[in-house]
Design a protein around this motif. Structure first.
Motif, mmCIF file in Angstrom:
data_model
loop_
_atom_site.group_PDB
_atom_site.id
_atom_site.type_symbol
_atom_site.label_atom_id
_atom_site.label_comp_id
_atom_site.label_asym_id
_atom_site.label_seq_id
_atom_site.Cartn_x
_atom_site.Cartn_y
_atom_site.Cartn_z
ATOM 1 N N PHE A 129 0.822 -1.210 0.000
ATOM 2 C CA PHE A 129 0.000 0.000 0.000
ATOM 3 C C PHE A 129 0.852 1.254 0.000
ATOM 4 O O PHE A 129 2.039 1.227 0.330
ATOM 5 N N VAL A 130 0.206 2.344 -0.419
ATOM 6 C CA VAL A 130 0.843 3.660 -0.493
ATOM 7 C C VAL A 130 0.047 4.591 0.405
ATOM 8 O O VAL A 130 -1.183 4.573 0.382
ATOM 9 N N GLN A 131 0.742 5.374 1.207
ATOM 10 C CA GLN A 131 0.069 6.353 2.059
ATOM 11 C C GLN A 131 0.012 7.701 1.344
ATOM 12 O O GLN A 131 1.042 8.207 0.882
ATOM 13 N N MET A 132 -1.185 8.270 1.259
ATOM 14 C CA MET A 132 -1.335 9.651 0.763
ATOM 15 C C MET A 132 -2.028 10.448 1.870
ATOM 16 O O MET A 132 -3.256 10.640 1.849
ATOM 17 N N PRO A 133 -1.263 10.871 2.877
ATOM 18 C CA PRO A 133 -1.846 11.526 4.048
ATOM 19 C C PRO A 133 -2.367 12.918 3.729
ATOM 20 O O PRO A 133 -1.679 13.711 3.093
ATOM 21 N N VAL A 140 2.623 14.049 9.553
ATOM 22 C CA VAL A 140 3.787 14.096 10.460
ATOM 23 C C VAL A 140 3.970 12.814 11.247
ATOM 24 O O VAL A 140 4.987 12.663 11.937
ATOM 25 N N ASP A 141 2.984 11.907 11.198
ATOM 26 C CA ASP A 141 3.064 10.775 12.125
ATOM 27 C C ASP A 141 2.488 9.490 11.546
ATOM 28 O O ASP A 141 3.228 8.553 11.217
ATOM 29 N N SER A 142 1.153 9.423 11.363
ATOM 30 C CA SER A 142 0.545 8.107 11.139
ATOM 31 C C SER A 142 0.900 7.455 9.803
ATOM 32 O O SER A 142 0.826 6.232 9.682
ATOM 33 N N SER A 143 1.292 8.247 8.797
ATOM 34 C CA SER A 143 1.598 7.631 7.492
ATOM 35 C C SER A 143 2.985 6.998 7.475
ATOM 36 O O SER A 143 3.355 6.309 6.530
ATOM 37 N N VAL A 144 3.747 7.248 8.544
ATOM 38 C CA VAL A 144 5.153 6.806 8.591
ATOM 39 C C VAL A 144 5.313 5.735 9.671
ATOM 40 O O VAL A 144 4.774 5.890 10.774
ATOM 41 N N GLY A 145 6.005 4.661 9.373
ATOM 42 C CA GLY A 145 6.392 3.740 10.445
ATOM 43 C C GLY A 145 5.677 2.426 10.487
ATOM 44 O O GLY A 145 6.085 1.523 11.216
ATOM 45 N N GLY A 146 4.562 2.285 9.730
ATOM 46 C CA GLY A 146 3.992 0.956 9.542
ATOM 47 C C GLY A 146 3.064 0.447 10.618
ATOM 48 O O GLY A 146 2.627 -0.702 10.556
ATOM 49 N N LYS A 147 2.705 1.270 11.637
ATOM 50 C CA LYS A 147 1.682 0.798 12.576
ATOM 51 C C LYS A 147 0.323 0.957 11.897
ATOM 52 O O LYS A 147 -0.028 2.058 11.460
ATOM 53 N N THR A 148 -0.423 -0.149 11.775
ATOM 54 C CA THR A 148 -1.763 -0.089 11.192
ATOM 55 C C THR A 148 -2.719 -0.786 12.143
ATOM 56 O O THR A 148 -2.281 -1.601 12.962
ATOM 57 N N GLY A 160 -4.180 -5.061 15.173
ATOM 58 C CA GLY A 160 -3.468 -4.449 14.050
ATOM 59 C C GLY A 160 -2.243 -5.235 13.624
ATOM 60 O O GLY A 160 -2.043 -6.383 14.044
ATOM 61 N N ALA A 161 -1.443 -4.617 12.789
ATOM 62 C CA ALA A 161 -0.256 -5.277 12.253
ATOM 63 C C ALA A 161 0.789 -4.210 11.927
ATOM 64 O O ALA A 161 0.439 -3.066 11.641
ATOM 65 N N PHE A 162 2.045 -4.599 11.994
ATOM 66 C CA PHE A 162 3.086 -3.731 11.442
ATOM 67 C C PHE A 162 3.138 -4.013 9.942
ATOM 68 O O PHE A 162 3.333 -5.162 9.529
ATOM 69 N N HIS A 163 2.910 -2.996 9.150
ATOM 70 C CA HIS A 163 2.901 -3.184 7.695
ATOM 71 C C HIS A 163 3.370 -1.864 7.084
ATOM 72 O O HIS A 163 2.632 -0.882 7.092
ATOM 73 N N GLN A 164 4.592 -1.849 6.591
ATOM 74 C CA GLN A 164 5.159 -0.592 6.082
ATOM 75 C C GLN A 164 4.578 -0.267 4.699
ATOM 76 O O GLN A 164 4.366 -1.171 3.887
ATOM 77 N N PRO A 165 4.329 1.021 4.437
ATOM 78 C CA PRO A 165 3.905 1.397 3.074
ATOM 79 C C PRO A 165 5.082 1.289 2.102
ATOM 80 O O PRO A 165 6.240 1.186 2.528
ATOM 81 N N LYS A 166 4.779 1.319 0.812
ATOM 82 C CA LYS A 166 5.831 1.291 -0.217
ATOM 83 C C LYS A 166 6.295 2.702 -0.542
ATOM 84 O O LYS A 166 7.361 2.913 -1.122
ATOM 85 N N LEU A 167 5.451 3.695 -0.203
ATOM 86 C CA LEU A 167 5.726 5.083 -0.549
ATOM 87 C C LEU A 167 4.764 5.958 0.248
ATOM 88 O O LEU A 167 3.637 5.548 0.523
ATOM 89 N N VAL A 168 5.240 7.148 0.622
ATOM 90 C CA VAL A 168 4.344 8.130 1.251
ATOM 91 C C VAL A 168 4.386 9.397 0.405
ATOM 92 O O VAL A 168 5.469 9.931 0.135
#
Ligand SMILES: NC(=O)c1ccc[n+]([C@@H]2O[C@H](COP(=O)([O-])OP(=O)(O)OC[C@H]3O[C@@H](n4cnc5c(N)ncnc54)[C@H](O)[C@@H]3O)[C@@H](O)[C@H]2O)c1
Ligand SMILES: O=C(O)C(=O)C[C@@H](O)[C@H](O)[C@H](O)COP(=O)(O)O
Ligand SMILES: [Zn+2]
Length: 371
Positions: A129-133, A140-148, A160-168
């Motif tokens: 997944f890709v984060q577009m915050p 500044v926070d939730s789109s980075v670091g992979g906590k979902t 939840g799960a640790f799942h890092q995005p491919k791009l922010v």
């Protein structure tokens, strides 16, 4: 060409990714994605408010680049971080026949980011997944670091799960349609980075917060500094076995208050963090660890920024101290039944304290309810 004002690299080996920050990234998302992920189709997850304010820009840019997409829209608000909406998102992705190697896009604030990221982590045993915050908090926070993840009636973010995005992709102009209350809530997490271990940043915020709120160049700089801070911590401790817990400053109290107020508009996450950070500084002072004037300075800055800082600032009545303590006992930092808090020796001197005496926390909360 997209204008990228800041790039932060999250160096996590095979899970590494970039955070791109700039004024018009949603308008260029199609070109960026098309080049980076050739052949992918996209499942966009967004909420009703972001769908109205920002989705048309993303759709136009995906169409321009000839990229196939389907949109799943969920209700706006914290109560959407629920089992019910995980099911809706997962079934929507499957109904759209997205394959394991296609991409989920989380377009929205932290609610959409946490929900869509979690849904991606379990759909077909794991989609990227890709984060577009689009909120300050998410940029500044939730789109980075992979906590979902989602909330449970038992407590905040307990599933939840640790799942890092491919791009922010953080589009600064998306913040133009965010409400002032939501902007201020996100600002609490900005202040958090200074309070953890960067007193110079906190001072800079005291001097520059008006420009950050007004949308001057300090805004982009603040967002990039927060992302760089979070990236450093996540690179060191991706799964929170140690220092990453510092990012939880103010959250043990804050999460208990969010649960108590029913994950509702009575108290936004960032507002709970604001009150929680003041409580963490005041509690540290009561334990003889930190000077009282630091708690006062933190509260003054947050108040000046339009944030609540005391229990009395929360509209409506709160549950009993026992109820709040029961929520605190469900915190994910609890280990072998012992409470862990992020305490502080002063501004920029936060530390992880294990084995905090629940009787002291309870007595402190009683005092704060009467204050
Ligand atoms: N995963 C993490 O590391 C992490 C970190 C911090 C917070 N969080 C989570 O993030 C959530 C809070 O995120 P949030 O503050 O972004 O809340 P949110 O996602 O509810 O967004 C705030 C509100 O603003 C609206 N909105 C968002 N962007 C907009 C825009 N550009 N224009 C107009 N409206 C817009 C949304 O529709 C929503 O109503 C909480 O659930 C919290 O637990 C997660
Ligand atoms: O990324 C982290 O780690 C954080 O703690 C960031 C927090 O701002 C965020 O609210 C996070 O979701 C809280 O994590 P939790 O593990 O306490 O649910
Ligand atoms: Zn938070």
């Amino acid at each position: 060409m997209a204008q990228i004002s800041h790039t932060v690299h999250v160096a996590l080996g095979e899970r590494a990714y970039d955070i791109l920050i700039g004024p018009d990234l949603l308008d260029h998302a199609g070109a960026i994605l098309g080049e980076k992920f050739p052949g992918c189709r996209y499942g966009i997850v967004t909420d009703t408010e972001v769908a109205r304010a920002q989705l048309p820009r993303l759709l136009a840019s995906l169409d321009k680049a000839g990229l196939a997409h389907q949109t799943i829209t969920v209700p706006a608000g914290e109560s959407t971080k629920s089992w019910e909406h995980v099911q809706i998102v997962v079934e929507g992705l499957l109904a759209a026949k997205l394959e394991r190697n296609d991409l989920v896009i989380a377009l929205g604030g932290g609610v959409v980011g946490d929900l869509a990221g979690f849904a991606a982590s379990i759909t077909r045993r794991g989609m990227d997944f890709v984060q577009m915050p689009t909120s300050l908090l998410a940029q500044v926070d939730s789109s980075v670091g992979g906590k979902t993840g989602i909330n449970s009636p038992h407590g905040k973010n307990l599933v939840g799960a640790f799942h890092q995005p491919k791009l922010v992709l953080a589009d600064l102009s998306a913040l133009d349609t965010l409400s002032p209350r939501q902007f201020a809530a996100g600002y609490a997490e900005v202040v958090k980075y200074g309070l953890i271990d960067d007193p110079e940043f906190f001072e800079w915020l005291e001097a520059n917060h008006a420009e950050i709120f007004a949308g001057g160049p300090a805004r982009g700089e603040a967002i990039a500094r927060c992302c760089a801070h979070k990236a450093r911590v996540v690179i060191e401790d991706e799964r929170e076995t140690g220092v990453r817990a510092l990012l939880n400053l103010g959250h043990t109290f804050g999460h208990a208050l969010e649960k108590d107020t029913g994950y509702s508009d009575r108290l936004l996450h960032g507002e709970g963090v604001s009150i929680g950070m003041v409580l963490a500084h005041t509690f540290s002072n009561r334990l003889g660890l930190a000077p009282g004037q630091d708690a006062g300075r933190v509260a003054a800055h947050l108040r000046k920024s339009g944030l609540p800082t005391t229990l009395a600032d929360i509209p409506g009545s709160l549950g009993s101290t026992e109820t709040l303590m029961a929520a605190i006992a469900q915190d994910k930092k609890v280990s072998r039944g012992a409470l862990t808090f992020i305490l502080t020796r002063g501004i920029g001197q936060a530390f992880i304290e294990k084995n905090v005496d629940p009787a002291k926390v309870s007595a402190f909360l009683e005092e704060m309810r009467k204050a």
